[in-house]
Write a protein that holds these residues in place. Structure first.
Motif, PDB file in Angstrom:
ATOM      1  N   VAL A 266       0.848  -1.188   0.000  1.00 15.87           N
ATOM      2  CA  VAL A 266       0.000   0.000   0.000  1.00 15.87           C
ATOM      3  C   VAL A 266       0.883   1.237   0.000  1.00 15.87           C
ATOM      4  CG1 VAL A 266      -1.855   1.236   1.189  1.00 15.87           C
ATOM      5  CG2 VAL A 266      -1.767  -1.255   1.276  1.00 15.87           C
ATOM      6  N   ALA A 267       0.530   2.235  -0.839  1.00 13.73           N
ATOM      7  CA  ALA A 267       1.246   3.505  -0.892  1.00 13.73           C
ATOM      8  C   ALA A 267       0.684   4.462   0.150  1.00 13.73           C
ATOM      9  CB  ALA A 267       1.151   4.099  -2.285  1.00 13.73           C
ATOM     10  N   ASP A 268       1.369   5.584   0.334  1.00 10.30           N
ATOM     11  CA  ASP A 268       0.941   6.570   1.331  1.00 10.30           C
ATOM     12  C   ASP A 268      -0.403   7.192   0.974  1.00 10.30           C
ATOM     13  OD1 ASP A 268       3.241   6.126   2.792  1.00 10.30           O
ATOM     14  OD2 ASP A 268       4.366   7.755   1.821  1.00 10.30           O
ATOM     15  N   ASP A 269      -0.727   7.245  -0.322  1.00  9.12           N
ATOM     16  CA  ASP A 269      -1.996   7.836  -0.725  1.00  9.12           C
ATOM     17  C   ASP A 269      -3.149   6.835  -0.685  1.00  9.12           C
ATOM     18  OD1 ASP A 269      -1.297   6.211  -2.787  1.00  9.12           O
ATOM     19  OD2 ASP A 269      -1.396   7.741  -4.359  1.00  9.12           O
ATOM     20  N   GLY A 270      -2.887   5.608  -0.213  1.00  8.00           N
ATOM     21  CA  GLY A 270      -3.927   4.595  -0.078  1.00  8.00           C
ATOM     22  C   GLY A 270      -4.041   3.633  -1.234  1.00  8.00           C
ATOM     23  N   THR A 271      -3.387   3.906  -2.361  1.00  8.49           N
ATOM     24  CA  THR A 271      -3.427   2.971  -3.487  1.00  8.49           C
ATOM     25  C   THR A 271      -2.644   1.711  -3.138  1.00  8.49           C
ATOM     26  OG1 THR A 271      -1.482   4.001  -4.504  1.00  8.49           O
ATOM     27  CG2 THR A 271      -3.664   4.819  -5.167  1.00  8.49           C
ATOM     28  N   ARG A 272      -3.081   0.595  -3.698  1.00 10.84           N
ATOM     29  CA  ARG A 272      -2.427  -0.668  -3.396  1.00 10.84           C
ATOM     30  C   ARG A 272      -2.222  -1.460  -4.671  1.00 10.84           C
ATOM     31  NH1 ARG A 272      -6.204  -4.163   0.364  1.00 10.84           N
ATOM     32  NH2 ARG A 272      -6.166  -2.217   1.550  1.00 10.84           N
ATOM     33  N   LEU A 273      -1.228  -2.323  -4.653  1.00 12.45           N
ATOM     34  CA  LEU A 273      -0.981  -3.213  -5.773  1.00 12.45           C
ATOM     35  C   LEU A 273      -1.985  -4.353  -5.737  1.00 12.45           C
ATOM     36  CD1 LEU A 273       2.928  -3.342  -5.726  1.00 12.45           C
ATOM     37  CD2 LEU A 273       1.438  -1.948  -7.164  1.00 12.45           C
ATOM     38  N   PRO A 274      -2.366  -4.884  -6.902  1.00 12.46           N
ATOM     39  CA  PRO A 274      -3.447  -5.893  -6.930  1.00 12.46           C
ATOM     40  C   PRO A 274      -3.090  -7.214  -6.279  1.00 12.46           C
ATOM     41  CG  PRO A 274      -2.471  -5.616  -9.111  1.00 12.46           C
ATOM     42  CD  PRO A 274      -1.913  -4.526  -8.256  1.00 12.46           C
ATOM     43  N   THR A 275      -1.813  -7.555  -6.207  1.00 14.64           N
ATOM     44  CA  THR A 275      -1.422  -8.857  -5.684  1.00 14.64           C
ATOM     45  C   THR A 275      -0.862  -8.716  -4.281  1.00 14.64           C
ATOM     46  OG1 THR A 275      -0.884  -9.603  -7.915  1.00 14.64           O
ATOM     47  CG2 THR A 275      -0.032 -10.915  -6.096  1.00 14.64           C
ATOM     48  N   GLY A 276      -1.402  -9.550  -3.373  1.00 17.35           N
ATOM     49  CA  GLY A 276      -0.904  -9.584  -2.004  1.00 17.35           C
ATOM     50  C   GLY A 276      -0.437 -10.979  -1.643  1.00 17.35           C
ATOM     51  N   TRP A 277      -0.361 -11.257  -0.359  1.00 15.37           N
ATOM     52  CA  TRP A 277       0.103 -12.558   0.102  1.00 15.37           C
ATOM     53  C   TRP A 277      -0.717 -12.996   1.308  1.00 15.37           C
ATOM     54  CZ3 TRP A 277       2.523  -7.944   0.520  1.00 15.37           C
ATOM     55  CH2 TRP A 277       2.841  -7.484   1.796  1.00 15.37           C
ATOM     56  N   VAL A 278      -0.585 -14.277   1.654  1.00 11.46           N
ATOM     57  CA  VAL A 278      -1.391 -14.867   2.721  1.00 11.46           C
ATOM     58  C   VAL A 278      -0.810 -14.486   4.079  1.00 11.46           C
ATOM     59  CG1 VAL A 278      -2.240 -17.024   3.731  1.00 11.46           C
ATOM     60  CG2 VAL A 278      -2.058 -16.793   1.246  1.00 11.46           C
ATOM     61  N   VAL A 279      -1.676 -13.959   4.952  1.00  7.22           N
ATOM     62  CA  VAL A 279      -1.293 -13.655   6.327  1.00  7.22           C
ATOM     63  C   VAL A 279      -2.414 -14.113   7.251  1.00  7.22           C
ATOM     64  CG1 VAL A 279       0.161 -11.679   5.730  1.00  7.22           C
ATOM     65  CG2 VAL A 279      -2.271 -11.336   6.207  1.00  7.22           C
ATOM     66  N   THR A 280      -2.105 -14.258   8.504  1.00  8.46           N
ATOM     67  CA  THR A 280      -3.104 -14.625   9.508  1.00  8.46           C
ATOM     68  C   THR A 280      -3.881 -13.377   9.918  1.00  8.46           C
ATOM     69  OG1 THR A 280      -1.695 -16.413  10.308  1.00  8.46           O
ATOM     70  CG2 THR A 280      -3.462 -15.676  11.755  1.00  8.46           C
ATOM     71  N   VAL A 281      -5.199 -13.463   9.891  1.00  7.82           N
ATOM     72  CA  VAL A 281      -6.042 -12.308  10.217  1.00  7.82           C
ATOM     73  C   VAL A 281      -6.881 -12.542  11.467  1.00  7.82           C
ATOM     74  CG1 VAL A 281      -6.142 -11.535   7.822  1.00  7.82           C
ATOM     75  CG2 VAL A 281      -7.870 -13.144   8.674  1.00  7.82           C
ATOM     76  N   GLY A 282      -6.646 -13.636  12.176  1.00  6.05           N
ATOM     77  CA  GLY A 282      -7.394 -13.905  13.392  1.00  6.05           C
ATOM     78  C   GLY A 282      -8.860 -14.205  13.106  1.00  6.05           C
ATOM     79  N   PHE A 283      -9.747 -13.569  13.871  1.00  7.92           N
ATOM     80  CA  PHE A 283     -11.180 -13.808  13.739  1.00  7.92           C
ATOM     81  C   PHE A 283     -11.855 -12.829  12.778  1.00  7.92           C
ATOM     82  CE2 PHE A 283     -10.148 -15.855  17.745  1.00  7.92           C
ATOM     83  CZ  PHE A 283     -10.928 -16.996  17.716  1.00  7.92           C
ATOM     84  N   ASP A 284     -11.066 -12.156  11.948  1.00  7.45           N
ATOM     85  CA  ASP A 284     -11.638 -11.133  11.060  1.00  7.45           C
ATOM     86  C   ASP A 284     -12.697 -11.718  10.123  1.00  7.45           C
ATOM     87  OD1 ASP A 284      -9.989  -9.389  12.277  1.00  7.45           O
ATOM     88  OD2 ASP A 284      -8.703  -8.966  10.548  1.00  7.45           O
ATOM     89  N   ASN A 285     -12.464 -12.918   9.610  1.00  2.00           N
ATOM     90  CA  ASN A 285     -13.446 -13.520   8.700  1.00  2.00           C
ATOM     91  C   ASN A 285     -14.768 -13.795   9.399  1.00  2.00           C
ATOM     92  OD1 ASN A 285     -11.807 -13.658   6.336  1.00  2.00           O
ATOM     93  ND2 ASN A 285     -10.710 -15.396   7.226  1.00  2.00           N
ATOM     94  N   PHE A 286     -14.705 -14.278  10.640  1.00  2.78           N
ATOM     95  CA  PHE A 286     -15.928 -14.529  11.402  1.00  2.78           C
ATOM     96  C   PHE A 286     -16.654 -13.220  11.712  1.00  2.78           C
ATOM     97  CE2 PHE A 286     -13.105 -18.072  12.226  1.00  2.78           C
ATOM     98  CZ  PHE A 286     -13.940 -19.174  12.113  1.00  2.78           C
ATOM     99  N   VAL A 287     -15.867 -12.190  12.073  1.00  2.66           N
ATOM    100  CA  VAL A 287     -16.463 -10.890  12.387  1.00  2.66           C
ATOM    101  C   VAL A 287     -17.081 -10.270  11.141  1.00  2.66           C
ATOM    102  CG1 VAL A 287     -15.957  -8.548  13.184  1.00  2.66           C
ATOM    103  CG2 VAL A 287     -14.894 -10.515  14.326  1.00  2.66           C
TER     104      VAL A 287
END
Length: 534
Positions: A266-287
Motif C-alpha cells: 500500500v502507498a501513502d496515498d492509499g493505493t495498493r498493488l493488486p497482488t498480495g500474500w497470505v497472512v493470519t487475520v485472526g477472527f476477522d473472517n468470522f467478524v
C-alpha cells in the motif's frame, strides 16, 4: 519291560533349542516386503516433495508416519496395530488434516489476490508491471515444443542458443544449430514449430503472444515476450524491490508501496498493488460475516432458509413416507408389491438428473407444469423468491419421500404384533394405537435416521445448485440468492463458480456449519435415548 525314551518322536536333538527355528522366507513375508517397499517409496516421494516446497509440517508428519509404519510391520509384536494403523492413517489424512487445514484457512486472508508468499507477491507485481526495455535489442526467435509445453529458443549476442518456458528461465542448449539470420533451426529435445503452423492456429498464436519466458531466476531481470513470433524482446518492470525495507518503489513515478500486516503493498496515498500474500487475520473472517453490511443481511436470510429447508424437508418427506407406508402395509390392498415399486421409483433416479428435469418442467415459458396443470398461466416458479422456495421443497419431497417410505415400511413390519393385539383388546382405536404405540415405537428406530437426514439436507448442495443455482439473487453485490443455503453460499463465496475467491471467509463459514450441525446432532441424539427409555 523297559521303554526307550531317548529317541521318542518329537524329542529335541542335543543341538536344538526351544527357540523358533528360521525356516526361510515365506510367501507372506515376501508380499509384505513388496508392499512395504511401495509404501516407503511413496512416503519418501512425499517427504522429498515437502522438502522442495518447504512444507515442514507435511514433511515432519510424513516422516513420522513412515517410521511408525516400518516399526509396526517389521516387528513381531504390535499385532493389533498392524490392522488398526492403516485406518488411523486414513482418518488422519482425510478427516483430521482436512478439518485442521480448513480451520487454518479460516483464520487467514487466503483468496483471490492473496494466494502465496510475500516473495511470490513481489514476483507477480514485477511481472504485472512489465514494459518493454527500449535500450535492449530484440533476439531472433523460434517457437519450440516438447510435446507438453511450448517455449522460446533465442540466440544471444554471443551466438549461444538458449531455451526457456513459462516455468523455466532461459538456459543454454548444447548441439543447437542456427540459420544465416542466427535464428535457431534445430534444438535437441525440442521440435521447432513451423511459422505456417503458427499462422494457421489462432489458439497457438494467442498462447505464444501471452507467453513470457523469464530471463533468469530473478524476476527483476525481466522476461522475453513476442508480438509476431519471429523476434523476442526483453520486458522489464518499473518497480524495484527492496527486501530490507519490504518496499516496492516505482522508479518512474517515485511512489513507494509498503508491506502491511494485511498482506498488501500500500502507498501513502492509499493505493495498493493488486497482488498480495497470505497472512493470519485472526477472527476477522468470522467478524466480517456478521458486520459487513453487504454480507451480513444476506447471510442471515440464507441461514434462516437453511434451517427451514432442512426441517421442512425432513418433516414433509417423513410424513408422506409414513402415510404411504401405513396405507400399503394394509393386507387388504391388492398389488401392494407393484405399487410399492412404483412409489420408490424417484429414489432410483440420480438426484442431479431429477433436479435438471424438474428445472425444465418448471420453466416459466415452456415448462409442462404451467401448460398442463395451470392452463398455460405465466407462473415464475424459479424466478420468484417465494415460489422458488416452494419449488425446491416440492422437488426435494418428491426425491426424499421414497426413502422414508422404505424405512417406515420396514419399521412397521417389525413392530411386535402382541403389543398391537393387546391395545385392540383394551379398546384402543386406530388413532390411539398410532399415537400411543405405533409412532413412539417407530421413532426409536427412525429418529437417528431423521437426524442424519437433517444433517444431509442442511448441506444438500445438489438440489439447490441444479434447480435454481441459489437464485433469484438478492439485491446488492453479495453474490448470494434467495434459495441459497449455507453450503451453496460457501460455494459462491469460495469463487469456484467464477469471480473473486475468498477462501478464508468460505472456510470460516464451513467451520460454523460444522459446529451447528454437530451441536444439533448431539442434542438430538441425546433426546433419542429418552425415546428408548420410554
Amino acid at each position: 519291560m523297559s521303554v526307550d525314551t531317548g529317541t521318542t518322536q518329537g524329542a529335541l536333538k542335543p543341538n536344538e533349542s526351544h527357540a523358533r527355528q528360521w525356516r526361510g522366507f515365506g510367501v507372506g513375508f515376501v508380499v509384505k516386503l513388496i508392499l512395504m517397499g511401495l509404501v516407503n517409496a511413496l512416503g519418501v516421494s512425499i517427504i522429498l516433495s515437502a522438502w522442495n516446497v518447504e512444507a515442514w509440517g507435511v514433511l515432519a508428519a510424513s516422516t513420522a508416519l513412515l517410521v511408525v509404519a516400518d516399526i509396526i510391520y517389521f516387528t513381531r509384536r504390535m499385532l493389533p496395530l498392524k490392522y488398526i494403523y492403516p485406518g488411523l492413517v486414513f482418518l488422519l489424512v482425510f478427516q483430521i488434516f482436512t478439518l485442521g487445514y480448513t480451520a487454518y484457512v479460516a483464520f487467514t486472508n487466503y483468496g483471490t489476490g492473496h494466494a502465496g508468499s510475500m516473495q511470490q507477491a513481489v514476483d507477480a507485481a514485477l511481472i504485472q508491471d512489465e514494459r518493454r526495455v527500449e535500450d535492449l535489442p530484440s533476439y531472433p526467435l523460434a517457437i519450440v515444443d516438447n510435446g507438453s509445453e511450448i517455449g522460446f529458443a533465442v540466440t544471444d549476442a554471443d551466438g549461444i542458443v538458449q531455451v526457456g518456458t513459462a516455468e523455466e528461465p532461459l538456459a543454454p542448449v548444447d548441439g543447437a544449430t542456427v540459420d544465416e539470420d542466427t535464428r535457431p533451426t534445430e534444438v535437441p529435445g525440442w521440435e521447432i514449430v513451423p511459422r505456417s503452423e503458427l499462422f494457421a492456429d489462432p489458439d497457438l498464436q494467442e498462447a505464444v503472444t501471452e507467453l513470457r519466458v523469464p530471463v533468469s531466476d530473478d524476476a527483476e531481470d525481466g522476461s522475453l515476450r513476442t508480438r509476431d513470433g519471429s523476434s523476442a524482446a526483453v520486458y522489464g518492470s518499473s518497480l524495484e524491490w527492496d527486501p530490507e525495507t519490504a518496499t516496492l518503489t516505482n522508479t518512474e513515478t517515485g511512489v513507494v508501496y509498503h508491506a502491511t500486516e494485511t498482506g498488501n503493498f500500500v502507498a501513502d496515498d492509499g493505493t495498493r498493488l493488486p497482488t498480495g500474500w497470505v497472512v493470519t487475520v485472526g477472527f476477522d473472517n468470522f467478524v466480517r460475516a456478521v458486520t459487513d453490511s453487504t454480507l451480513a443481511q444476506p447471510l442471515l436470510k440464507v441461514t434462516a432458509w437453511t434451517f427451514a429447508f432442512a426441517i421442512l424437508t425432513v418433516l414433509t418427506s417423513f410424513g408422506l413416507g409414513l402415510l404411504f407406508a401405513i396405507i400399503y402395509n394394509d393386507p387388504r390392498i391388492r398389488a401392494r408389491r407393484t405399487l410399492r415399486t412404483l412409489f420408490i421409483l424417484p429414489y432410483a433416479f440420480p438426484a442431479f438428473m431429477s433436479a435438471l428435469l424438474w428445472q425444465g418442467m418448471l420453466n416459466r415459458e415452456f415448462g409442462i407444469i404451467n401448460d398442463w396443470f395451470f392452463f398455460g398461466a405465466d407462473i415464475n416458479w424459479l424466478g420468484d423468491p417465494f415460489l422458488a422456495k416452494v419449488a425446491i421443497l416440492w422437488v426435494n419431497l418428491w426425491l426424499s419421500y421414497p426413502y422414508w417410505f422404505l424405512v417406515c415400511t420396514g419399521a412397521l413390519q417389525s413392530l411386535p404384533g402382541e403389543t398391537m393385539e393387546a391395545a385392540r383388546i383394551d379398546g384402543a382405536g386406530r388413532w390411539r394405537q398410532f399415537r400411543s404405540i405405533t409412532l413412539p415405537l417407530l421413532m426409536i428406530s427412525t429418529a437417528p435416521l431423521a437426524i442424519a437426514s437433517f444433517a444431509f439436507n442442511f448441506n444438500n448442495f445438489t438440489i439447490i445448485y441444479m434447480l435454481t443455482e441459489g437464485g433469484p439473487p438478492f439485491a446488492g453485490t453479495s453474490g448470494l440468492g434467495s434459495t441459497d443455503i449455507l453450503i451453496s453460499a460457501i460455494y459462491n463465496i469460495s469463487g469456484v463458480s467464477g469471480g473473486a475467491a475468498d477462501y478464508g471467509l468460505a472456510s470460516a463459514l464451513s467451520i460454523v456449519v460444522f459446529v451447528v450441525v454437530g451441536v444439533i446432532s448431539a442434542i438430538a441424539f441425546r433426546q433419542t435415548r429418552k425415546l428408548e427409555e420410554i
